[in-house]
Design an enzyme around this catalytic site. Structure first.
Site, PDB file in Angstrom:
ATOM      1  N   ASP A 243      78.727  40.347 102.875  1.00 50.26           N
ATOM      2  CA  ASP A 243      78.440  40.750 101.498  1.00 50.26           C
ATOM      3  C   ASP A 243      77.125  41.532 101.527  1.00 50.26           C
ATOM      4  O   ASP A 243      76.428  41.565 102.550  1.00 50.26           O
ATOM      5  CB  ASP A 243      78.324  39.498 100.611  1.00 50.26           C
ATOM      6  CG  ASP A 243      78.259  39.831  99.118  1.00 50.26           C
ATOM      7  OD1 ASP A 243      78.537  40.993  98.755  1.00 50.26           O
ATOM      8  OD2 ASP A 243      77.918  38.927  98.326  1.00 50.26           O
TER       9      ASP A 243
ATOM     10  N   ARG B 278      92.803  40.792  93.727  1.00 51.45           N
ATOM     11  CA  ARG B 278      92.072  40.230  92.591  1.00 51.45           C
ATOM     12  C   ARG B 278      92.968  40.237  91.350  1.00 51.45           C
ATOM     13  O   ARG B 278      92.965  39.279  90.564  1.00 51.45           O
ATOM     14  CB  ARG B 278      90.797  41.046  92.313  1.00 51.45           C
ATOM     15  CG  ARG B 278      89.661  40.863  93.273  1.00 51.45           C
ATOM     16  CD  ARG B 278      88.945  39.528  93.125  1.00 51.45           C
ATOM     17  NE  ARG B 278      88.321  39.349  91.818  1.00 51.45           N
ATOM     18  CZ  ARG B 278      87.126  39.824  91.467  1.00 51.45           C
ATOM     19  NH1 ARG B 278      86.400  40.496  92.344  1.00 51.45           N
ATOM     20  NH2 ARG B 278      86.628  39.597  90.269  1.00 51.45           N
TER      21      ARG B 278
ATOM     22  N   GLN C   2      87.004  35.454  93.327  1.00 49.95           N
ATOM     23  CA  GLN C   2      86.974  36.285  94.524  1.00 49.95           C
ATOM     24  C   GLN C   2      87.441  35.501  95.740  1.00 49.95           C
ATOM     25  O   GLN C   2      88.248  35.996  96.538  1.00 49.95           O
ATOM     26  CB  GLN C   2      85.561  36.811  94.762  1.00 49.95           C
ATOM     27  CG  GLN C   2      85.405  37.639  96.027  1.00 49.95           C
ATOM     28  CD  GLN C   2      86.182  38.943  95.985  1.00 49.95           C
ATOM     29  OE1 GLN C   2      85.972  39.746  95.080  1.00 49.95           O
ATOM     30  NE2 GLN C   2      87.061  39.166  96.955  1.00 49.95           N
TER      31      GLN C   2
ATOM     32  N   HIS D  83      81.455  32.328  93.023  1.00 50.68           N
ATOM     33  CA  HIS D  83      82.373  33.435  92.714  1.00 50.68           C
ATOM     34  C   HIS D  83      83.802  32.964  93.046  1.00 50.68           C
ATOM     35  O   HIS D  83      84.418  33.451  94.000  1.00 50.68           O
ATOM     36  CB  HIS D  83      81.988  34.652  93.551  1.00 50.68           C
ATOM     37  CG  HIS D  83      82.520  35.951  93.033  1.00 50.68           C
ATOM     38  ND1 HIS D  83      83.444  36.034  92.008  1.00 50.68           N
ATOM     39  CD2 HIS D  83      82.281  37.245  93.423  1.00 50.68           C
ATOM     40  CE1 HIS D  83      83.738  37.291  91.777  1.00 50.68           C
ATOM     41  NE2 HIS D  83      83.051  38.055  92.618  1.00 50.68           N
TER      42      HIS D  83
ATOM     43  N   CYS E 152      83.745  41.484  99.685  1.00 47.41           N
ATOM     44  CA  CYS E 152      84.108  41.374  98.265  1.00 47.41           C
ATOM     45  C   CYS E 152      83.906  42.688  97.511  1.00 47.41           C
ATOM     46  O   CYS E 152      84.442  42.841  96.419  1.00 47.41           O
ATOM     47  CB  CYS E 152      83.327  40.246  97.609  1.00 47.41           C
ATOM     48  SG  CYS E 152      81.543  40.334  97.862  1.00 47.41           S
TER      49      CYS E 152
ATOM     50  N   ARG F 204      81.232  36.727  83.293  1.00 49.89           N
ATOM     51  CA  ARG F 204      80.555  37.185  84.518  1.00 49.89           C
ATOM     52  C   ARG F 204      79.081  37.287  84.168  1.00 49.89           C
ATOM     53  O   ARG F 204      78.685  38.156  83.383  1.00 49.89           O
ATOM     54  CB  ARG F 204      81.126  38.538  84.955  1.00 49.89           C
ATOM     55  CG  ARG F 204      80.480  39.117  86.221  1.00 49.89           C
ATOM     56  CD  ARG F 204      81.131  40.446  86.543  1.00 49.89           C
ATOM     57  NE  ARG F 204      80.407  41.155  87.578  1.00 49.89           N
ATOM     58  CZ  ARG F 204      80.666  41.070  88.886  1.00 49.89           C
ATOM     59  NH1 ARG F 204      81.627  40.285  89.303  1.00 49.89           N
ATOM     60  NH2 ARG F 204      79.967  41.769  89.753  1.00 49.89           N
TER      61      ARG F 204
END
Length: 310
Positions: A230, A298, A138, A135, A270, A108
């Site tokens: 987001d 997730r 996600q 991403h 997210c 990440r």
């Protein structure tokens, strides 16, 4: 038909075939059900996953660490101060060394090229846990959650409201791959990158779906099955936060905006959410919101990814 994903890196969703995407979803559902009934699934007994975090996280850290443990493996956490990566050692040398110790890497980080280089120079699968460009874990989770709730993907419409960031990019790739329509509403200067839109347009043409890049959020949300947003300023953009707030204020997901979607729309985020900015409590905590189901998933989706590639 099952496809062999062993040893495959997950750098971005566009690298996956439709068969591979649905294989991840099928295994996610199985692993989720197994966990619900207390059935152990140590399919990665003894496997070792290195987890590199240049950006802190709640969901990514906990879901990957719990996930590899529940699969019978071991997760090793490294923050940006734990390794010499890009400080006194190149990405290529780090990749070669870690490949001698580990069975896989999850990273990440900021620069997307770092993920590409780790996969290029290493000999073990690399999973993109987030970069500034994409991403994928996600969005695979988001699509799995939509499939759970709506029982289908193809033909649905997702409206993404806000910054044309890594989430917008992966949603473009993901929706176009599975035949969903996607409308993105962003202010001028904050739209998704042209080359990602072009890649997604090719997928959409093949799948018979539609992509719209708009400025008007009401137009984007019209008849949407899913509304997604987001944060307005992501990690690394904190200095821009106040300026962005002024430009994005018309892109808040609130009760007035969601009236233009279908009555049974799903609200997705997210997380973490900046409540009162990109979304208000009345939407985030409404009966239409699936943000915590999404967060839970997730774990299940990333377990499926690890099980398939490791």
């Amino acid at each position: 038909m099952a496809v062999n994903m062993k040893g495959k890196s997950l750098i971005e969703i566009n690298d996956l075939s439709l068969e591979e995407i649905y294989q991840i979803f099928d295994l996610s559902a199985t692993l989720k059900q197994d966990r619900l009934i207390g059935k152990k699934h140590h399919v990665l007994e003894g496997k070792k996953l290195g987890m590199i975090f240049s950006k802190p996280s709640t969901r990514t850290r906990v879901s990957f660490e719990v996930g590899i443990y529940e699969l019978g493996g071991i997760g090793l956490y490294f923050n940006q101060n734990d390794l010499q990566l890009k400080k006194s050692e190149s990405v290529s040398d780090t990749a070669k060394v870690l490949s001698r110790y580990l069975d896989g890497i999850m990273i990440r980080t900021f620069e997307h090229q770092d993920v590409i280089d780790l996969a290029k120079y290493g000999s073990i699968p690399v999973i993109n846990g987030l970069t500034d460009l994409h991403h994928p874990c996600q969005v695979l989770t988001d699509l799995f959650t939509i499939l759970e709730k709506k029982r289908k993907l193809q033909g649905l419409k997702l409206a993404y409201i806000g910054d044309g960031n890594n989430m917008a990019h992966s949603l473009l790739h993901g929706c176009s791959k599975v035949g969903m329509d996607i409308s993105i509403a962003s202010p001028s200067g904050y739209k998704p990158l042209d080359f990602v839109v072009e890649e997604s347009m090719k997928n959409a043409k093949y799948m018979g779906s539609k992509i719209e890049i708009l400025e008007n959020p009401i137009e984007a949300v019209k008849n949407a099955d899913i509304i997604y947003t987001d944060v307005w300023a992501s990690m690394g953009q904190e200095k821009e936060a106040e300026e962005r707030k002024k430009k994005f204020i018309k892109y808040q997901v609130n009760p007035e905006l969601v009236k233009h979607a279908k009555e049974d729309y799903l609200f997705m985020h997210c997380l973490p959410a900046h409540r009162g900015d990109e979304v208000v409590d009345e939407v985030a905590d409404s009966a239409n919101s699936v943000i915590f189901d999404e967060a839970e998933n997730r774990l299940h989706v990333q377990k499926a990814i690890m099980a398939l590639v490791l």
